[in-house]
Write an enzyme that holds these catalytic residues in place. Structure first.
Site, PDB file in Angstrom:
ATOM      1  N   CYS A 255       0.814  -1.229   0.000  1.00 43.27           N
ATOM      2  CA  CYS A 255       0.000   0.000   0.000  1.00 43.27           C
ATOM      3  C   CYS A 255       0.838   1.265   0.000  1.00 43.27           C
ATOM      4  CB  CYS A 255      -0.879   0.069   1.234  1.00 43.27           C
ATOM      5  SG  CYS A 255      -1.870  -1.366   1.485  1.00 43.27           S
TER       6      CYS A 255
ATOM      7  N   LYS B 201       2.919   9.214  -3.392  1.00 45.51           N
ATOM      8  CA  LYS B 201       1.772   8.829  -4.230  1.00 45.51           C
ATOM      9  C   LYS B 201       1.709   9.656  -5.515  1.00 45.51           C
ATOM     10  CE  LYS B 201      -0.786   6.305  -1.009  1.00 45.51           C
ATOM     11  NZ  LYS B 201      -0.856   4.859  -1.167  1.00 45.51           N
TER      12      LYS B 201
ATOM     13  N   GLU C  49       2.891   1.620 -14.882  1.00 39.65           N
ATOM     14  CA  GLU C  49       2.097   0.458 -14.458  1.00 39.65           C
ATOM     15  C   GLU C  49       0.703   0.879 -14.004  1.00 39.65           C
ATOM     16  OE1 GLU C  49       5.120   1.215 -13.343  1.00 39.65           O
ATOM     17  OE2 GLU C  49       6.434  -0.531 -13.267  1.00 39.65           O
TER      18      GLU C  49
ATOM     19  N   CYS D  93       0.791   6.149   7.621  1.00 38.73           N
ATOM     20  CA  CYS D  93       0.395   7.289   6.790  1.00 38.73           C
ATOM     21  C   CYS D  93       0.009   8.525   7.590  1.00 38.73           C
ATOM     22  CB  CYS D  93      -0.780   6.912   5.912  1.00 38.73           C
ATOM     23  SG  CYS D  93      -0.475   5.436   4.952  1.00 38.73           S
TER      24      CYS D  93
END
Ligand code: SF4
Ligand code: SF4
Ligand code: SF4
Ligand code: FES
Ligand code: FES
Lengths: 590, 164
Positions: free
Chosen positions: A299, A358, A366, A508
């Site tokens: 993740c 991110k 991809e 996060c």
């Protein structure tokens, strides 16, 4: 504990002998200014802004590194201290780009605050300035050397991650801070975790802003703009509007997003629940069919880049699952588009993330749909950028009512998804689902508290479900990941089945895109714990707390995907990784 | 130093560096300065690839290695020629026109200060006072000192070394 007595500005204090003068002064209610000091990260006494006078001592001492002593008499605001601090500040400013009006940290800059504090009203020292280098090659991070005050906090933060991309370079007047050989951060083995940005007291390091792209999309009548917001954002965005650290701002956040004019407001938690379905199934398949173990979560794009650069031998251990927001983006541009009858070309997906990595992840090839050539996610905003947009729009965040995401098709989410934002959360969410599947039951005990918390960089647990022993480990920060992977390579730890790794310490909630908290405020709190509490609180308030209970996810499988890890899932929701060379010849030759 | 530069092949240099690294590898950060010195003795300077190998060999970051290399003026990241020309830019020499001397050397050799000629014969380095102020302006070619220079004397001096 050994205690000592001293006086600070005439106030008697009794503190542990391990305290620095800076800490003792805080204890006495006196705030000594700092710049290079960042607790637990950079404690080097380099900038001299925190100087104090110790009676009987010859020279002023740096309070951030000097310990207290019995009978010490400290003056933090004597004429000598004031004059010295002022000149130190003026010297820093003499080689600083003072363009505050155009600076990303305007209003939230530790240097600017000090100038205000010391009433700097003129530019006393004017002379030659260091050349200004703006490195804007990466999709995530921009470095502007003209703002750098050489405090070293970013260097220390990157070293704490045990990556070491940044260093002091050259010397004397030519000293700078940057990657080896003065190459771009984009050419260095940087994982874009953004911990250097979080550490920087000024505007020398910051995210690549995508705010204008998003405004343009919102105001483009052709575009159907869908926003999704990651769990960690709700735990911190309130800080940007003066709410206390740890405030859960879920309701106001959704209200704000709707008012900004997005056509559809979703929660990345839907994608997180979907991730658990895919990743949980992948894990069970690997265990049953003798696949590669331990399986490691995927993740965190910071962690993924770290593995690609530094541990390529573990790439087969990574789950092939895309990260939740990428899954959600892929589903929005297929399933959602079909059902709503919108051409995916006209859909613009914006992810609001606590993460700077991110931004680069979303741009990976991809993450482009092979059939349509469209990106899963078109723009990534950090929590800080979203806050700026809310301010630009004149929205009074604190007064907003509580709202939720749009509840059609992809609106539902469970408590399991919410805790993704804290270290151990993905593991716990996966265990909640995997245990139910294996036991073919709705287990009443599903809180796996051993994998929660930040006291240790690496956490371990062993659970037995349906006679199957599952050994798991959780690592947060790349330094902890390094330690764990080295131990696995050396065979000094048990054989794990499943490992969660997050690139940032705490997960996060303390990602590189989160609000910056001043070094001074960080002295007394553990940011990771306070922000995580907001998420665990939200989890505990939810009626559905297991990902497989998400009715919208269930419907997605029934109406579109088929089954987890099925053909369409593989096409849309899974990905692959590639080893990356660090400092390859091609970079050195440039 | 110059002799080693001439006689070792690239492979031999690599081999020597590997030996140095295997000897000091366990020292990590502590061994860095020592290893850099030895590597500079082998190569004559510290190419970026060599800095990278040293970082990998000692388990420190490449950025840290480069930080140290760029900090100490003793280390050079540019190749050095067989003949190192040091033009003094100290105060006494500067006043007596060292800048013109430096410029003349640069144009004669077709390289800038800090660079090396393609045939690896000459490199130019400006330096600070070398303690021969009475002879200002001064330059050194390896260990030979030339004083009371004027720009028109430069071609003849260089010619001696070009033929050597
Ligand atoms: S870094 Fe701070 S002081 Fe410098 S220009 Fe930006 S806001 Fe102003
Ligand atoms: S983004 Fe992370 S890896 Fe890159 S320089 Fe900053 S702290 Fe280091
Ligand atoms: S970039 Fe920021 S954190 Fe790094 S040295 Fe410069 S001012 Fe300090
Ligand atoms: S020297 Fe104490 S804050 Fe920099
Ligand atoms: S200044 Fe050139 S030798 Fe002293």
């Amino acid at each position: 504990m050994n205690m000592v007595n001293l006086t600070i500005d005439g106030i008697k204090v009794n503190v542990p002998s391990s305290y620095t003068i800076l800490e003792a002064a805080r204890h006495a209610g006196i705030k000594i200014p700092t710049l290079c000091f960042l607790k637990g990260v950079n404690e080097v006494g380099a900038c001299r802004i925190c100087l104090v006078e110790v009676v009987g001592g010859r020279s002023l001492v740096a309070s951030c590194v000097n310990p207290v002593a019995e009978g010490m008499e400290v003056m933090t605001n004597s004429p000598r201290v004031r004059a010295t601090r002022r000149s130190t500040l003026e010297l820093i400013l003499s080689d600083h780009n003072k363009d505050c009006l155009a600076c990303i940290r305007n209003g939230n800059c530790e240097l600017q605050n000090l100038c205000e504090l010391y009433a700097i009203r003129e530019n006393r020292f004017q002379g030659v300035r260091s050349p200004s280098i703006i490195d804007s090659k990466s999709a995530s991070i921009i470095r502007d050397s003209s703002k750098c005050i050489l405090c070293g906090r970013c260097v220390a933060a990157c070293q704490k991650q045990e990556i070491g991309v940044l260093s002091f370079l050259n010397r004397g007047f030519n000293t700078s801070v940057g990657p080896a050989f003065d190459i771009s951060m984009a050419d260095a083995p940087c994982i874009y975790c953004g911990q250097c940005i979080i550490a920087c007291p000024v505007g020398a390091l910051h995210e690549r802003e995508e705010i204008e792209l998003v405004w343009a999309a919102i105001h483009d009548p052709e575009k159907h703009v869908v926003v999704q917001v990651a769990p960690a954002v709700r735990a911190a965005i309130g800080e940007e509007f003066g709410l206390p650290i740890g405030t859960r701002s879920t309701g106001k956040m959704f209200a704000a997003l709707r008012r900004l004019g997005f056509d559809k407001v979703y929660d990345t938690n839907f994608g997180a629940d979907l991730t658990i379905m895919e990743e949980g199934t992948e894990l069970l398949n690997r265990i049953k069919n003798g696949g590669k173990l331990p399986m490691i979560t995927s993740c965190s794009p910071g962690w993924i880049r770290f593995a690609e650069f530094y541990y390529p031998d573990f790439l087969d251990n990574l789950s092939t699952c895309k990260s939740p927001h990428q899954m959600e983006g892929a589903i929005i541009k297929t399933y959602y588009a079909q059902r709503k009858g919108i051409d995916p070309k006209n859909i613009y997906v914006v992810s609001v993330m606590p993460c700077t990595s991110k931004k680069t992840e979303a741009a990976r090839e991809e993450m482009i749909n092979e059939k349509t050539g469209l990106r899963d996610v078109d723009a990534v905003l950090t929590t800080r950028e979203l806050a700026r947009m809310i301010k630009q729009a004149g929205i009074d965040f604190v007064k907003l009512p509580d709202e939720g995401p749009d509840m059609d098709m992809m609106g539902e989410y469970t408590g399991a998804a919410v805790i993704f934002g804290a270290t151990g959360g993905v593991m716990e969410a996966a265990l909640r689902t995997v245990a139910d599947i294996l036991e073919e039951d709705d287990l009443p005990e599903f809180e796996y508290t051993t994998v929660r918390g930040v006291d240790q960089g690496i956490k371990e647990a062993e659970i037995v479900v349906a006679g199957l022993k599952i050994r798991v480990a959780v690592a947060h920060s790349t330094a902890a990941a390094r330690k764990l992977l080295d131990a696995i390579r050396a065979g000094t730890v048990p054989e794990y089945h499943f490992i969660e790794i997050m690139g940032c310490s705490g997960g996060c909630v303390c990602g590189g895109g989160q609000p910056q908290v001043s070094a001074s405020d960080l002295m007394d709190i553990d940011l990771r714990t306070l922000r995580a509490q907001a998420l665990y609180e939200e989890d505990s308030l939810m009626t559905k707390r297991k990902s497989h209970k998400n009715a919208d996810v269930e419907a997605l499988y029934k109406n579109f995907l088929g089954e987890p890890n099925g053909h369409l899932s593989h096409e849309l929701l899974h990905t692959h990784y590639r080893a990356r060379e660090i400092y390859p010849d091609s970079v050195l030759d440039e | 130093m110059a002799i080693i530069v001439k006689t070792l092949t690239q492979d031999e240099k690599k081999q020597k560096l590997a030996e140095v690294l295997s000897q000091h590898g366990a020292e990590g950060r502590q061994g860095l300065i020592q290893v850099l010195q030895e590597a500079q003795n082998i190569y004559g300077y510290l190419p970026l690839e060599v800095q990278r190998e040293i970082a990998f060999g000692l388990g420190v970051s490449v950025a840290e290695v480069y930080g140290v290399v760029s900090f100490y003026s003793f280390f050079s990241t540019k190749p050095k020629g067989e003949y190192m020309i040091s033009v003094c830019l100290g105060t006494a020499c500067y006043v007596k026109g060292a800048q013109a001397i430096l410029e003349k050397v640069e144009t004669e050799l077709g390289i800038k200060s800090g660079e090396c000629t393609d045939d690896m014969k000459f490199s130019i380095n400006p330096c600070r006072c070398i303690g021969a102020c009475g002879l200002a302006p001064v330059m050194m070619i390896n260990d030979d000192v030339y004083g009371r220079l004027t720009a028109d004397k430069i071609p003849a001096i260089l010619a001696k070394y070009k033929e050597a």
